[in-house]
Design an enzyme around this catalytic site. Sequence first.
Site, PDB file in Angstrom:
ATOM      1  N   ARG A 162       0.790  -1.238   0.000  1.00 12.49           N
ATOM      2  CA  ARG A 162       0.000   0.000   0.000  1.00 12.49           C
ATOM      3  C   ARG A 162       0.826   1.294   0.000  1.00 12.49           C
ATOM      4  O   ARG A 162       0.261   2.370   0.161  1.00 12.49           O
ATOM      5  CB  ARG A 162      -0.998   0.020   1.169  1.00 12.49           C
ATOM      6  CG  ARG A 162      -1.958  -1.158   1.182  1.00 12.49           C
ATOM      7  CD  ARG A 162      -3.190  -0.890   2.002  1.00 12.49           C
ATOM      8  NE  ARG A 162      -2.884  -0.658   3.412  1.00 12.49           N
ATOM      9  CZ  ARG A 162      -3.801  -0.356   4.324  1.00 12.49           C
ATOM     10  NH1 ARG A 162      -5.073  -0.246   3.969  1.00 12.49           N
ATOM     11  NH2 ARG A 162      -3.463  -0.175   5.582  1.00 12.49           N
ATOM     12  N   ASP A 163       2.122   1.198  -0.198  1.00  7.98           N
ATOM     13  CA  ASP A 163       2.914   2.432  -0.316  1.00  7.98           C
ATOM     14  C   ASP A 163       4.138   2.194  -1.202  1.00  7.98           C
ATOM     15  O   ASP A 163       5.256   2.556  -0.851  1.00  7.98           O
ATOM     16  CB  ASP A 163       3.340   2.929   1.064  1.00  7.98           C
ATOM     17  CG  ASP A 163       3.778   4.399   1.044  1.00  7.98           C
ATOM     18  OD1 ASP A 163       3.431   5.107   0.073  1.00  7.98           O
ATOM     19  OD2 ASP A 163       4.458   4.831   1.992  1.00  7.98           O
TER      20      ASP A 163
END
Length: 247
Positions: free
Chosen positions: A90-91
Amino acid sequence: MTAWLTGWLGDWCRPEIQVLRVLDHPRIVRLHHVYEGETELVFVIDYAEGGELYDRVVEKKVFSEGDAANVMKDLLSALSYLHSRKIAHRDIKLENLLLRDKSPNSPVLLGDFGFAKYSFNDGMMKTMCGSPVYVAPEVIGGPLTFEPAKKKGYDLRCDMWSAGIILYVLLCGYAPFLGRNVNATMRLVRRGVYSFPDREWAGVSDEAKNLVRSLLKLDPEKRLTADEGGEVHPCVCLCTSACVRMC
């Protein structure tokens, strides 16, 4: 390892530690130990002598297709491993891709699992997180062209959009979605319209462009997914000497 973590620091960092402590992959930074102080937690992880991939991009401006393929091979190998274990990073961004050494062809390690999350049950996540330039449209409300009924959260495939942004930047030197401010950037992301200007892309192969297109699909159900190990899926060749295995 996490049972003794106390206070707000423990609450904040425990999810990241719980993910890192179970990971064992050559293209993911390894957590060796955590030291807790009164006001800080110190993570002991693998040393990446080459620093961030971001700095290498600033230095080189543009990567050859072969060099970009090497980066993507390492990144997708890491994502295959994570996704097979139902973990979303997610990043994904240049700053979170680390070079093991200072050599021109250094292996790339995926780091910073502060937003990582297990994706069990229906696999859908709701929290808006990540970095605006790299974040997938479904994470920040869904593509503007989608009906509200289809905007039900997001799953592991959000990482594949971010991988597509990485590839785009490596091949031309800038991001496909970049507005005057954060809100403007996110509107561009949700619109999902980008191009391959001849000035930077004339010398890039159709195969490489098609790989970008396959990753930057507005509909996550049509987006390429990372395969565990990539051993049984066809290669998408970026040059004669390097390839990325995708499903």
